[in-house]
Design a protein around this motif. Structure first.
Motif, PDB file in Angstrom:
ATOM      1  N   MET A 166     101.861  49.502  13.603  1.00 24.38           N
ATOM      2  CA  MET A 166     102.310  48.812  13.074  1.00 24.38           C
ATOM      3  C   MET A 166     104.009  49.147  13.609  1.00 24.38           C
ATOM      4  N   GLU A 167     103.998  48.077  14.158  1.00 28.53           N
ATOM      5  CA  GLU A 167     106.279  49.084  14.577  1.00 28.53           C
ATOM      6  C   GLU A 167     106.688  48.229  13.352  1.00 28.53           C
ATOM      7  N   SER A 168     107.727  48.973  13.763  1.00 21.59           N
ATOM      8  CA  SER A 168     108.928  49.322  12.258  1.00 21.59           C
ATOM      9  C   SER A 168     109.745  48.301  12.629  1.00 21.59           C
ATOM     10  N   LYS A 169     110.431  47.275  11.335  1.00 21.29           N
ATOM     11  CA  LYS A 169     110.749  46.132  11.740  1.00 21.29           C
ATOM     12  C   LYS A 169     112.514  46.500  13.046  1.00 21.29           C
ATOM     13  N   SER A 170     112.683  47.952  12.301  1.00 22.67           N
ATOM     14  CA  SER A 170     113.818  48.582  13.354  1.00 22.67           C
ATOM     15  C   SER A 170     113.739  47.618  14.899  1.00 22.67           C
ATOM     16  N   VAL A 171     112.262  48.117  15.231  1.00 25.87           N
ATOM     17  CA  VAL A 171     111.921  48.026  16.649  1.00 25.87           C
ATOM     18  C   VAL A 171     111.397  46.781  17.091  1.00 25.87           C
ATOM     19  N   VAL A 172     111.252  45.253  16.099  1.00 26.05           N
ATOM     20  CA  VAL A 172     111.016  44.831  16.387  1.00 26.05           C
ATOM     21  C   VAL A 172     111.909  43.697  16.379  1.00 26.05           C
ATOM     22  N   ARG A 173     113.149  44.575  15.916  1.00 24.05           N
ATOM     23  CA  ARG A 173     115.021  43.603  15.905  1.00 24.05           C
ATOM     24  C   ARG A 173     115.330  43.629  16.755  1.00 24.05           C
ATOM     25  N   GLU A 174     115.156  44.817  17.805  1.00 24.52           N
ATOM     26  CA  GLU A 174     115.393  45.660  19.059  1.00 24.52           C
ATOM     27  C   GLU A 174     115.238  44.476  19.761  1.00 24.52           C
ATOM     28  N   ARG A 175     113.968  44.367  19.706  1.00 21.17           N
ATOM     29  CA  ARG A 175     113.041  43.887  21.211  1.00 21.17           C
ATOM     30  C   ARG A 175     113.174  42.234  20.951  1.00 21.17           C
ATOM     31  N   ILE A 176     113.872  41.797  19.956  1.00 17.65           N
ATOM     32  CA  ILE A 176     114.681  40.490  19.279  1.00 17.65           C
ATOM     33  C   ILE A 176     115.597  40.277  19.785  1.00 17.65           C
ATOM     34  N   GLN A 177     116.719  40.989  19.832  1.00 17.49           N
ATOM     35  CA  GLN A 177     117.708  41.044  20.441  1.00 17.49           C
ATOM     36  C   GLN A 177     117.697  41.515  22.178  1.00 17.49           C
ATOM     37  N   LYS A 178     116.954  42.369  22.462  1.00 18.85           N
ATOM     38  CA  LYS A 178     117.348  42.254  23.901  1.00 18.85           C
ATOM     39  C   LYS A 178     116.564  40.992  24.608  1.00 18.85           C
ATOM     40  N   SER A 179     115.616  40.118  24.132  1.00 20.14           N
ATOM     41  CA  SER A 179     115.083  38.976  24.253  1.00 20.14           C
ATOM     42  C   SER A 179     116.109  37.869  24.697  1.00 20.14           C
ATOM     43  N   SER A 180     116.585  38.164  23.112  1.00 20.66           N
ATOM     44  CA  SER A 180     117.969  36.814  23.035  1.00 20.66           C
ATOM     45  C   SER A 180     119.209  37.120  23.736  1.00 20.66           C
ATOM     46  N   LYS A 181     119.505  38.166  24.243  1.00 19.54           N
ATOM     47  CA  LYS A 181     120.593  38.496  25.035  1.00 19.54           C
ATOM     48  C   LYS A 181     120.319  38.100  26.893  1.00 19.54           C
ATOM     49  N   VAL A 182     118.708  38.457  27.500  1.00 23.40           N
ATOM     50  CA  VAL A 182     118.110  38.272  28.736  1.00 23.40           C
ATOM     51  C   VAL A 182     118.266  36.607  28.133  1.00 23.40           C
ATOM     52  N   LEU A 183     117.552  35.695  27.403  1.00 23.16           N
ATOM     53  CA  LEU A 183     117.230  34.710  27.475  1.00 23.16           C
ATOM     54  C   LEU A 183     118.664  34.021  27.333  1.00 23.16           C
ATOM     55  N   CYS A 184     120.395  34.301  27.117  1.00 18.44           N
ATOM     56  CA  CYS A 184     121.499  33.925  26.893  1.00 18.44           C
ATOM     57  C   CYS A 184     121.415  33.670  28.499  1.00 18.44           C
ATOM     58  N   ILE A 185     121.810  34.721  28.761  1.00 18.33           N
ATOM     59  CA  ILE A 185     122.076  34.709  30.146  1.00 18.33           C
ATOM     60  C   ILE A 185     121.633  33.740  31.124  1.00 18.33           C
ATOM     61  N   LEU A 186     119.763  33.767  31.114  1.00 23.37           N
ATOM     62  CA  LEU A 186     118.906  32.877  32.105  1.00 23.37           C
ATOM     63  C   LEU A 186     119.292  31.605  31.809  1.00 23.37           C
ATOM     64  N   ILE A 187     119.745  30.939  30.347  1.00 20.63           N
ATOM     65  CA  ILE A 187     120.444  29.642  29.626  1.00 20.63           C
ATOM     66  C   ILE A 187     121.598  29.618  30.439  1.00 20.63           C
ATOM     67  N   LYS A 188     122.623  30.702  30.512  1.00 20.53           N
ATOM     68  CA  LYS A 188     124.177  30.354  31.402  1.00 20.53           C
ATOM     69  C   LYS A 188     123.859  29.873  32.461  1.00 20.53           C
ATOM     70  N   PHE A 189     122.611  30.599  32.912  1.00 17.50           N
ATOM     71  CA  PHE A 189     122.983  30.560  34.794  1.00 17.50           C
ATOM     72  C   PHE A 189     121.531  28.054  34.487  1.00 17.50           C
ATOM     73  N   ALA A 190     121.516  28.391  34.104  1.00 15.32           N
ATOM     74  CA  ALA A 190     120.415  26.740  34.148  1.00 15.32           C
ATOM     75  C   ALA A 190     121.762  25.540  33.253  1.00 15.32           C
ATOM     76  N   GLN A 191     122.244  26.276  32.264  1.00 12.76           N
ATOM     77  CA  GLN A 191     124.089  24.652  32.125  1.00 12.76           C
ATOM     78  C   GLN A 191     124.130  25.020  33.768  1.00 12.76           C
ATOM     79  N   ILE A 192     124.949  25.668  34.176  1.00  8.68           N
ATOM     80  CA  ILE A 192     125.644  25.465  35.163  1.00  8.68           C
ATOM     81  C   ILE A 192     125.183  25.082  35.990  1.00  8.68           C
ATOM     82  N   ALA A 193     123.707  25.087  36.302  1.00  8.09           N
ATOM     83  CA  ALA A 193     122.905  23.602  37.605  1.00  8.09           C
ATOM     84  C   ALA A 193     123.510  22.120  36.122  1.00  8.09           C
ATOM     85  N   CYS A 194     122.692  22.395  34.738  1.00  9.07           N
ATOM     86  CA  CYS A 194     122.827  21.413  34.524  1.00  9.07           C
ATOM     87  C   CYS A 194     124.237  20.234  34.530  1.00  9.07           C
ATOM     88  N   TYR A 195     125.501  21.457  34.599  1.00  7.54           N
ATOM     89  CA  TYR A 195     126.970  20.631  34.712  1.00  7.54           C
ATOM     90  C   TYR A 195     127.168  20.341  36.085  1.00  7.54           C
TER      91      TYR A 195
END
Length: 180
Positions: free
Chosen positions: A1-30
């Motif tokens: 089982m993965e450690s808590k810090s590894v999972v937290r790091e994956r959550i943070q990286k995924s969230s960062k990537v999603l923020c970038i993708l969402i920003k592009f979608a927001q620009i298209a929306c506006y």
């Protein structure tokens, strides 16, 4: 089982990537909101989508004109444009809420916070409103009809249920933090 810090790091990286993708979608929306708003004003002022008409002849055709919009009543055009405008605004609000949530998750690393529960509920509401403002467009504007999107309603309900699950996760997270 993965450690808590590894999972937290994956959550943070995924969230960062999603923020970038969402920003592009927001620009298209506006951009879409701007185009729809200008189109609505144009239809209200001119009653059609032709850009320049001289002596009854169309000199410059609108890039938005199509067979679907020809022979359209101004009321029907307004209904189509307002519907699209409301849906696009709801999408913009939904994306803004999601971006805020993922930025916070990226900064803190924990998805189980009450602010995120509220964000998911707002996203579900925006999605529901977006689904309810949908008109099915046939081959011509005369074929325009209200379309109740059952799949979209179910998806909004699922998002609402996910918010309840996150609320429970918040309670468990608080209990866990208090026992440590």
């Amino acid at each position: 089982m993965e450690s808590k810090s590894v999972v937290r790091e994956r959550i943070q990286k995924s969230s960062k990537v999603l923020c970038i993708l969402i920003k592009f979608a927001q620009i298209a929306c506006y951009i879409g909101i701007g185009v729809l708003f200008v189109g609505l004003i144009w239809v209200l002022v001119n009653g059609n989508l032709d850009l320049l008409v001289f002596n009854g002849k169309v000199i410059i055709k609108s890039p938005f004109s199509s067979e679907f919009l020809q022979n359209a009543d101004v009321k029907e055009l307004i209904m189509v444009v307002v519907s699209a405008l409301v849906r696009t605004i709801m999408m913009g609000l939904l994306l803004r809420q999601a971006e805020s949530m993922f930025k916070d998750i990226n900064a803190n690393g924990s998805p189980f916070q009450m602010e995120h529960v509220k964000s998911i509920r707002k996203i579900a509401i925006f999605f529901f409103v977006m689904v309810m403002c949908h008109f099915d467009q046939g081959n011509t504007i005369k074929d325009l009809s209200y379309d109740l999107d059952f799949t979209g309603i179910v998806a909004a309900a699922i998002l609402w249920c996910v918010s309840i699950i996150f609320e429970y996760g918040c309670l468990l997270q608080n209990e866990s933090d208090e026992t440590l």
